[in-house]
Scaffold this active site. Structure first.
Site, PDB file in Angstrom:
ATOM      1  N   GLN A 104      34.570  31.531  38.987  1.00 48.33           N
ATOM      2  CA  GLN A 104      35.141  32.825  38.617  1.00 48.33           C
ATOM      3  C   GLN A 104      36.525  32.607  38.002  1.00 48.33           C
ATOM      4  OE1 GLN A 104      36.966  35.676  41.222  1.00 48.33           O
ATOM      5  NE2 GLN A 104      35.536  37.282  40.613  1.00 48.33           N
ATOM      6  N   TYR A 185      43.687  42.853  38.333  1.00 47.67           N
ATOM      7  CA  TYR A 185      44.362  41.672  37.803  1.00 47.67           C
ATOM      8  C   TYR A 185      44.472  41.811  36.279  1.00 47.67           C
ATOM      9  CZ  TYR A 185      44.056  40.022  42.561  1.00 47.67           C
ATOM     10  OH  TYR A 185      44.199  39.920  43.929  1.00 47.67           O
TER      11      TYR A 185
END
Ligand code: 8OZ
Length: 367
Positions: A104, A185
């Site tokens: 990821q 994020y």
């Protein structure tokens, strides 16, 4: 399908894009904060992930694409050769147990502190708006720092960092990658109008705010076939700094998902509700409507138990289900769910930091 068929189906092989899974139970990405200061993983994580290789797919813990992408001490990276070598131990160990694992790719954007950044610089963000909340540095918990807004001409460099990370993930032997465009994020900060006040081609309209995520996806498809690339979104989460939602969640993420359809990605992985928290949705947000816009496979995530997974599979609302916290203390979670064995609860103190304790010392069921 009936609940019985859905149950059988969850424990049967499935294909997400080009990823062949032995079952539809996915290990969600879990930050465990046991990498070194240099962002290295190694034998410890190889053991940890190999113990959990009976998951149909492991999405490895969020992994920094660059030093600038770091927001928490002791999280792993994938920008140096040494980091790649560490991950190779992990992927080899998972493959030896017959598992599948994707990396990821993560950039925290504003959710960071100068102490974690190259040369003590300010973290970067779409706009100079500080998050709320604390992060973890080598000096313990500190409030996140004031970020600076990225210049337009810095953005190709960020995309290039994603490409390097994608190439490194390939060299490290991963089966694919997941673009982390969730949980407030960097990429999600660009998407939301609460954190993006830019006036260039990356701000303002929905088309502009969703541009960076699309550019990153398109760029990593120069490295990986689309069938090995997934994406994670969290339209309704406010995690990482109590980040406000976008002012029109349905329109913004609906547009993004429709645009993503042109790439034929392996899967869309959605945090349904607030990450690690409530599944209830604010009024006017219906994630099933967004899910239905996506043409590929769908991984549901957040607060699932087996009954919910069966119910949602029976209604064809998920192709696979991601379990996070249950994988901490139940390395053989798939077998336990299949056999109806009660699950062990991991205490919070074991989540982040430390060594083997609370990471690799959870027993499997006796054979
Ligand atoms: C928990 C602690 C630190 C980071 C996320 C990568 O929420 C994370 C994360 C979770 O996506």
């Amino acid at each position: 399908m009936t609940d019985n068929k859905a149950r059988t189906d969850l424990f049967s092989p499935a294909r997400l894009g080009a990823l062949d899974l032995s079952n539809r139970i996915v290990m969600a990405p879990l930050t465990r904060s046991r990498a070194t200061d240099d962002g290295l993983v190694g034998d410890l994580q190889a053991t940890y992930y190999a113990q959990r290789a009976s998951a149909g797919l492991i999405i490895a813990e969020a992994t920094n694409i660059s030093m600038q992408g770091r927001g928490y001490a002791l999280t792993p990276g994938i920008w140096t050769d040494e980091q790649v070598a560490g991950w190779k131990k992990v992927t080899d160990a998972v493959h030896a147990e017959g598992g599948k694992i994707v990396s990821q790719l993560w950039h925290v954007g504003r959710y960071s502190h100068n102490d974690l950044q190259p040369n003590g610089q300010a973290p970067v963000a779409p706009s100079a708006i500080k998050a709320e909340g604390d992060t973890y540095t080598n000096d313990g918990m500190v409030p996140v720092a004031m970020p600076r807004a990225l210049e337009t001409d810095e953005i190709p460099g960020i995309v290039a960092d994603y490409v390097r990370a994608a190439e490194n993930a390939k060299r490290a032997g991963f089966d694919g990658i997941e673009v982390h465009s969730a949980n407030c994020y960097l990429l999600d900060q660009f998407i939301r109008d609460s954190t993006n006040k830019r006036t260039d081609r990356y701000g303002g309209s929905i088309e502009n705010r969703t541009r960076l995520t699309q550019e990153v996806v398109e760029a990593v498809l120069g490295v990986w076939d689309a069938g090995s690339v997934g994406i994670r979104l969290s339209p309704a989460s406010t995690s990482a700094g109590n980040t406000p939602l976008d002012s029109d969640v349905m329109a913004t993420y609906g547009h993004l998902i429709r645009q993503l359809n042109r790439f034929n990605l392996a899967y869309l992985h959605t945090v349904e509700g607030v990450t690690g928290g409530a599944r209830q949705m604010p009024e006017g947000i219906d994630l099933d409507v967004l899910r239905a816009e996506f043409k590929g496979a769908y991984i549901g995530n957040n607060g699932y138990d087996l009954d919910l997974a069966i119910a949602r599979r029976a209604e064809s609302k998920i192709n696979a289900v991601a379990f996070g916290r249950p994988f901490i203390a139940n390395p053989d979670l798939v077998e336990r769910l299949r056999n109806g064995v009660p699950l062990t609860d991991a205490p919070r103190e074991t989540y982040y930091g430390g060594g083997e304790a609370g990471l690799t010392d959870w027993p499997k069921l006796a054979a």
